[in-house]
Write an enzyme that holds these catalytic residues in place. Structure first.
Site, mmCIF file in Angstrom:
data_model
loop_
_atom_site.group_PDB
_atom_site.id
_atom_site.type_symbol
_atom_site.label_atom_id
_atom_site.label_comp_id
_atom_site.label_asym_id
_atom_site.label_seq_id
_atom_site.Cartn_x
_atom_site.Cartn_y
_atom_site.Cartn_z
ATOM 1 N N LYS B 88 0.798 -1.134 0.235
ATOM 2 C CA LYS B 88 0.173 -0.202 -0.393
ATOM 3 C C LYS B 88 0.949 1.392 0.075
ATOM 4 C CE LYS B 88 -4.466 2.024 2.733
ATOM 5 N NZ LYS B 88 -4.895 1.622 3.615
ATOM 6 N N SER B 163 -9.966 1.147 2.626
ATOM 7 C CA SER B 163 -9.162 1.797 2.004
ATOM 8 C C SER B 163 -8.024 1.149 0.833
ATOM 9 C CB SER B 163 -8.384 3.045 2.648
ATOM 10 O OG SER B 163 -7.412 2.455 3.717
ATOM 11 N N SER B 187 -10.075 -0.575 6.825
ATOM 12 C CA SER B 187 -9.232 -1.019 5.173
ATOM 13 C C SER B 187 -9.006 -1.969 4.957
ATOM 14 C CB SER B 187 -8.496 0.928 5.374
ATOM 15 O OG SER B 187 -9.385 1.770 5.311
#
Lengths: 97, 489
Positions: B88, B163, B187
């Site tokens: 990420k 996310s 997330s």
């Protein structure tokens, strides 16, 4: 629930410039979010209860300086938008007269 | 041999690499080929690293060394040696851009490695690239990225969740064998649910956050997104552990001891008990197909010898409200570091102070600004007791409810998300509707307990996830039940 003046104060505290249009939509959004979280006010709580998470405790370490390699120092300084030699450059804060 | 990426797992890939069926370079190239083909439509990756094949070459040298020493049976090398993964965009890899999908860090190059990166590097994992996310991990759909939405690999009109949407999509589109994400309110688990993969949020303190951009510091955890529960366990074991650079990390043995010390009166038998807070599952906002699939999952557990028991979590309905006070409060503090002076974007204003206003206005997106202001509000004098202190008190009550429930059950089950992947744009105008996406996931962040989302069915082509929560430090219970459920044993 929140006034334009309050919102402007929050924006000043958090150093964010807002346009008039931003303010209008933010007030609307704030109202719906606050109406939602305000339901929490109905919960009977002992307010002396301490907020804790999981198995966490204070961690101490010796107060000593750890050295950084010259390469890493250079990398760190290079990320600054403006630098002069080994310093990060910022605008003058104190006026001369 | 031809590499079947779709059915590949870390464990299988490791066996093939060690048997010499294919090399890490071939495997890495296979992923790069998929990314080159699919990423323009899905937008899972923000950047593919140009040194991935170089790292794979090094891994192949190590693999060859291990293969040549066949006498030492115990030395099979790390399970992650030569395994390609995605990370990420809020996780720092030295020398590479880490932007958190924000304009304010568009050209920011990380100056050091996050602890999770150092650990994976030591294991010999290959970093393919950095994945798209909601800006600074604030959102549930990856629509808040400054670099475009990530689309769901199962239906390009829908979101991949968020996310960690890019990380979930990268695994789902066969563009990485595993990915790292961060989870502050769901997330990792919600995008895992939307993309049909496994997503683990470990116990608070199990994995170091050093070198990961902080959002809500009392809530954030780093965890894996994988195809199987076995793979999630492999990655978790590689990244977990106490780290002097993150004072909240706990020793893994301490975590396990903590888990086994908890009393479980009368249920030391081999039959694990899953608790279900049915009183919390009746809301209008919950999709009927999700509930149906959840019930079938419980039936399957019953068939496998688990006991299903109703439990009461009296304060669980307040968890999301607590979250939307505590999280923005912590966000407003964590986001103060973006000042346009030390790193990141700088926009010139009239004077030094004005520089801050111009820089933050230009560099931060709407959702981030909204949360900073909301956090500043709940922390401001006059409101602090009514919001922040009260939220923390209720947070403790919710945690106590769970600890009490865990005296009678081993796991708590709920759906991961109230619906399957929604349409792009469907919830962008209504922040509360978007926040309700987190209704089942935030509790694990509020309590600090570990939770996993595992695929449990689908509505049409859209995957649905089942969430299991366990006691602090008891990831083992999640892995064991998850493997049972997916027939991985």
């Amino acid at each position: 629930m929140i006034t334009v003046k309050e919102l402007e104060h929050l924006a000043t505290l958090s150093r964010i410039k807002l346009s008039e249009e931003d303010k209008k939509s933010l007030i609307k959004e704030f109202d719906s979010i606050l109406a939602y979280v305000d339901q929490l006010k109905k919960v009977p709580v002992k307010m002396d209860a301490e907020g804790r998470v999981g198995a966490v405790k204070n961690v101490m370490r010796p107060d000593v300086v750890e050295s950084v390699s010259p390469e890493d120092r250079e990398r760190l300084l290079d990320e600054a938008p403006d630098r002069e030699g080994d310093f990060i450059a910022v605008k003058k804060i104190i006026a001369q007269d | 041999m031809k590499i079947d990426l779709h059915n590949l797992t870390i464990k299988k890939a490791h066996d093939h690499l060690m048997a010499g069926d294919f090399t890490s370079v071939e495997l890495t190239q296979a992923y790069l080929d998929v990314i080159a083909k699919k990423n323009k439509d899905i937008n899972a990756y923000l950047q593919v690293f140009d040194d991935a094949l170089e790292a794979a070459k090094k891994a192949d040298v190590k693999i060859a060394e291990i293969r040549n020493k066949k006498s030492k049976i115990e030395d099979q090398g790390s399970m992650l040696l030569g395994i390609p993964c995605a990370t990420k965009d809020n996780i720092l890899i030295k020398g590479k851009i880490a932007s958190s999908s924000s304009k304010i860090l568009e050209d920011y190059h990380a100056t050091y490695n996050a602890t999770v990166i150092s650990k994976l590097e030591k294991e010999g994992a290959i970093f393919l690239g950095r994945t798209n996310m909601d800006e600074f991990a604030m959102g549930g759909s990856t629509e808040n990225s400054a670099y475009g939405v990530t689309k769901n690999p199962f239906d390009l009109k829908r979101v991949a969740g968020g996310s960690s949407g890019g990380s979930a999509a990268s695994v789902a589109m066969d563009g990485s064998l595993f990915a790292l994400g961060s989870d502050t309110g769901g997330s990792i688990r919600q995008p895992a649910s939307f993309c049909g993969v496994v997503g683990l949020k470990p116990t608070y303190g199990a994995v170091s956050r050093y070198g990961v951009m902080a959002m809500g510091s009392s809530l954030d955890q780093i965890g894996p997104l994988t195809k199987t529960v076995t793979d999630a366990e492999i990655v978790f074991n590689a990244i977990r552990g106490k780290d002097i650079k993150d004072g909240t990390t706990v020793d893994e043995h301490r975590g396990q001891a903590f888990a086994t010390r908890l009393p479980r009166p009368g249920l030391l038998s081999a039959k694990p008990i899953i608790g279900v807070p049915r009183h919390f599952l009746g809301g209008d906002g919950i999709n009927k197909d999700v509930l149906k699939s959840f019930e079938s999952a419980l039936t399957l557990f019953k068939e496998k010898g688990y006991e299903i028991r109703d439990i009461q979590l009296p304060n669980i309905s307040y968890a999301l409200m607590v979250y939307y006070i505590v999280m923005p409060a912590e966000v407003s503090a964590n986001m103060a570091r973006f000042d346009g002076v030390r790193f990141g974007l700088h926009v010139d204003g009239k004077n030094g102070i004005d520089d801050y206003f111009e820089t933050r206005r230009a560099g931060l997106g709407r959702e981030v600004i909204r949360r900073i202001l909301l956090g500043t509000y709940v922390l401001s004098s006059g409101y602090y007791d009514a919001y922040y202190n009260r939220a923390n008190a209720v947070r403790r009550m919710i945690t106590d409810d769970f600890l009490k429930a865990f005296q009678d059950v081993d796991l708590v089950a709920t759906p991961t998300a109230p619906s399957p992947a929604f349409n792009i744009g469907e919830k962008t105008d209504d922040p509360v509707a978007m926040y309700l996406e987190d209704i089942f996931t935030v509790t694990a962040n509020i309590t600090g307990m570990p939770a996993v989302s595992i695929p449990c069915g689908s509505v049409g082509v859209l995957p649905i996830g089942l969430q299991l929560t366990a006691r602090h430090g008891d990831e083992t219970a999640l892995f064991s039940a998850g493997k049972d459920f997916l027939n991985e044993q």
